[in-house]
Motif scaffolding. Sequence first.
Motif, PDB file in Angstrom:
ATOM      1  N   ILE A 124      -1.438   1.004   6.999  1.00 58.24           N
ATOM      2  CA  ILE A 124      -1.675  -0.233   6.485  1.00 58.24           C
ATOM      3  C   ILE A 124      -2.664  -0.105   5.605  1.00 58.24           C
ATOM      4  O   ILE A 124      -3.815   0.407   5.948  1.00 58.24           O
ATOM      5  CB  ILE A 124      -2.216  -1.077   7.898  1.00 58.24           C
ATOM      6  CG1 ILE A 124      -0.805  -1.519   8.811  1.00 58.24           C
ATOM      7  CG2 ILE A 124      -2.616  -2.472   7.182  1.00 58.24           C
ATOM      8  CD1 ILE A 124      -1.174  -2.337   9.854  1.00 58.24           C
ATOM      9  N   HIS A 125      -2.517  -0.665   4.390  1.00 60.18           N
ATOM     10  CA  HIS A 125      -3.525  -0.603   3.251  1.00 60.18           C
ATOM     11  C   HIS A 125      -4.822  -1.367   3.690  1.00 60.18           C
ATOM     12  O   HIS A 125      -4.869  -2.432   4.210  1.00 60.18           O
ATOM     13  CB  HIS A 125      -2.806  -1.120   2.015  1.00 60.18           C
ATOM     14  CG  HIS A 125      -3.524  -0.824   0.696  1.00 60.18           C
ATOM     15  ND1 HIS A 125      -4.834  -1.580   0.328  1.00 60.18           N
ATOM     16  CD2 HIS A 125      -3.187   0.161  -0.183  1.00 60.18           C
ATOM     17  CE1 HIS A 125      -5.244  -0.779  -0.644  1.00 60.18           C
ATOM     18  NE2 HIS A 125      -4.132   0.301  -1.036  1.00 60.18           N
ATOM     19  N   PRO A 126      -5.972  -0.798   3.061  1.00 65.59           N
ATOM     20  CA  PRO A 126      -7.101  -1.373   3.345  1.00 65.59           C
ATOM     21  C   PRO A 126      -7.284  -2.914   2.712  1.00 65.59           C
ATOM     22  O   PRO A 126      -8.344  -3.678   2.988  1.00 65.59           O
ATOM     23  CB  PRO A 126      -8.148  -0.458   3.250  1.00 65.59           C
ATOM     24  CG  PRO A 126      -7.581   0.416   2.191  1.00 65.59           C
ATOM     25  CD  PRO A 126      -6.126   0.355   2.411  1.00 65.59           C
ATOM     26  N   LYS A 127      -6.709  -3.084   1.505  1.00 65.98           N
ATOM     27  CA  LYS A 127      -6.804  -4.128   0.656  1.00 65.98           C
ATOM     28  C   LYS A 127      -5.292  -4.854   0.663  1.00 65.98           C
ATOM     29  O   LYS A 127      -4.457  -4.224   0.446  1.00 65.98           O
ATOM     30  CB  LYS A 127      -7.559  -3.958  -0.573  1.00 65.98           C
ATOM     31  CG  LYS A 127      -8.912  -3.268  -0.233  1.00 65.98           C
ATOM     32  CD  LYS A 127      -9.612  -3.151  -1.552  1.00 65.98           C
ATOM     33  CE  LYS A 127     -11.024  -2.498  -1.288  1.00 65.98           C
ATOM     34  NZ  LYS A 127     -11.657  -2.035  -2.806  1.00 65.98           N
ATOM     35  N   GLY A 128      -5.443  -6.271   0.967  1.00 66.27           N
ATOM     36  CA  GLY A 128      -4.476  -6.912   0.406  1.00 66.27           C
ATOM     37  C   GLY A 128      -4.143  -6.963  -1.152  1.00 66.27           C
ATOM     38  O   GLY A 128      -4.948  -6.632  -1.884  1.00 66.27           O
TER      39      GLY A 128
END
Length: 164
Positions: A124-128
């Motif tokens: 899951i990426h740390p930033k949207g």
Amino acid sequence: MQTTRPFRILGIQQIALGGLDKGALRRLWVDLLGLHPHGNYRSERENVDEDIVVAGAGPFKVEVDLMQPINAEGKPRVHDPALNHFGLWVDDLRAAVTWLEGQGVRFAPGGIRKGAAGFDVTFIHPKGNEQFPLSGEGVLIELVQAPAEVISAFDRFAFATGGY
């Protein structure tokens, strides 16, 4: 928004995550990943206001502290650093990715692949971003496909204790 989650998080080691607003962390950990609220802790001396959530049952029950500072300028700075990354056992990685993407969660490039330990993983990426606004809230989260023996042990224990 679909509310039935087609996967389970089986367990993690104890962790503490910090952010300026624990509400965003709570949305990710409780609302999207499905950990259960367990309690709260507040300490002026430690400059922390935290929600305690748990994953798993019995020996699989692991505490995750979602922390925000009482005073963002004070010390200790419970939100800095937030954390690098950690892994979560997932009973159905493909279902988890499909469902979470449908909820607006952004994944890091690379998709599902073999990880260093030989298990299928994705992050899951740390930033949207605009297309996928939900994220790890500043933390890179590795989702790891649990092997059959981990799933079986979890199911046996959860059934025996009436947990999960």
